[in-house]
Design an enzyme around this catalytic site. Structure first.
Site, short mmCIF file in Angstrom:
data_model
loop_
_atom_site.label_atom_id
_atom_site.label_comp_id
_atom_site.label_asym_id
_atom_site.label_seq_id
_atom_site.Cartn_x
_atom_site.Cartn_y
_atom_site.Cartn_z
N GLY A 194 38.95 102.14 56.78
CA GLY A 194 38.80 102.09 58.23
C GLY A 194 40.09 101.88 58.99
CE LYS A 210 32.27 101.59 55.45
NZ LYS A 210 33.68 101.16 55.64
CB SER A 259 41.37 106.13 55.92
OG SER A 259 41.25 104.85 56.52
CG HIS A 319 31.98 98.83 50.36
ND1 HIS A 319 32.74 98.22 51.33
CD2 HIS A 319 32.19 100.16 50.48
CE1 HIS A 319 33.37 99.16 52.03
NE2 HIS A 319 33.05 100.34 51.53
CD GLU A 333 33.22 97.69 55.00
OE1 GLU A 333 34.06 98.41 55.53
OE2 GLU A 333 31.99 97.98 54.96
CG ASN A 356 28.99 103.06 53.05
OD1 ASN A 356 27.90 102.75 53.53
ND2 ASN A 356 29.90 102.16 52.71
CD GLU A 377 35.38 102.51 49.33
OE1 GLU A 377 35.19 103.39 50.17
OE2 GLU A 377 34.76 101.44 49.32
#
Length: 243
Positions: free
Chosen positions: A173, A13, A205, A97, A99, A11, A167
């Site tokens: 991250g 991003k 990560s 996701h 985010e 991904n 996740e």
């Protein structure tokens, strides 16, 4: 246990312009010449899908989108439909996701609608779920993720058109990862809630140093890779770690 071939998905991003995106895609096409024991997927930003798709053509690396709108067409400025992704050669799309859930306020109902849109367009939906640090520390991780799975995955799900991705929000991250025991426990819990044979990826990560240990877990069917997918050599090392 069904034979579930592992999937390593990158991904990207909101990273990459045409020059560096093309270079990265070519690097991944080159690395794909090596025989990997897993399937490979790259999800670049919308602006690079066509460019990356051309660079990956014939390499065996699949192409995916990072999000889609529930509608097929319409007055939705700035949005991209699942049909548009399919038209560009995508076979997968990431939905839900963290985010998107936490930055854009997407709900389980939103993710469910996007999953239905992905299936309508013939795409495999990669449905992401995961708890925050506060939820885990409160002992609610399993409860929260189970609720996301139930609310985000529509009826009619099959292993052929669904991939789940666990996740933990606090690991994305940050360089932090749950213990191997925690990852296994969560994957087993998710597996009880989804169709038999559906693959479950771990994300958060993932890097060349920890990929081997994570991908060795029987319940982990691959990885959804963020930052490490922006370097072809790191992505290749993670793919090489697949069982």
């Amino acid at each position: 246990m069904p034979d579930r071939k592992q999937l390593v998905a990158g991904n990207w991003k909101m990273n990459g312009r045409r020059g560096d995106g093309l270079a990265l895609a070519r690097g991944m096409a080159e690395m794909a010449r090596a025989k990997h024991r897993c399937e490979l997927l790259v999800c670049p930003p919308f602006t690079l899908i066509a460019t990356v798709g051309e660079a990956l053509s014939g390499s065996g690396v699949a192409l995916g989108g990072q999000d889609c709108h529930p509608a097929a067409t319409g007055a939705f400025t700035g949005c991209v439909s699942a049909e548009m992704l399919a038209d560009l050669g995508c076979s997968h799309v990431i939905v839900g996701h963290s985010e998107r859930r936490h930055t854009c306020g997407e709900t389980n109902a939103d993710v469910r609608a996007k999953t239905e849109a992905a299936w309508r367009a013939g795409l495999v939906a990669i449905v992401c779920v995961g708890e925050t640090r506060a939820e885990r520390e409160a002992g609610r991780a399993l409860e929260v993720v189970a609720g996301q799975v139930a609310g985000s995955i529509p009826d009619g799900a099959t292993a052929e058109r669904l991939v789940a991705a666990y996740e933990p929000v606090w690991a994305i991250g940050t360089g932090l990862t749950p213990t191997i025991g925690d990852i296994g426990e969560m994957h087993r819990a998710i597996r009880r809630l989804i169709p038999e044979g559906t693959r479950i990826l771990y994300g958060g990560s993932v890097n060349p140093k920890n990929a081997g240990e994570i991908l060795a877990l029987a319940e982990v069917d691959g990885a959804l890779v963020g930052g490490a997918s922006l370097k072809a050599e790191d992505f290749a090392a993670i793919a090489a770690a697949a069982r």
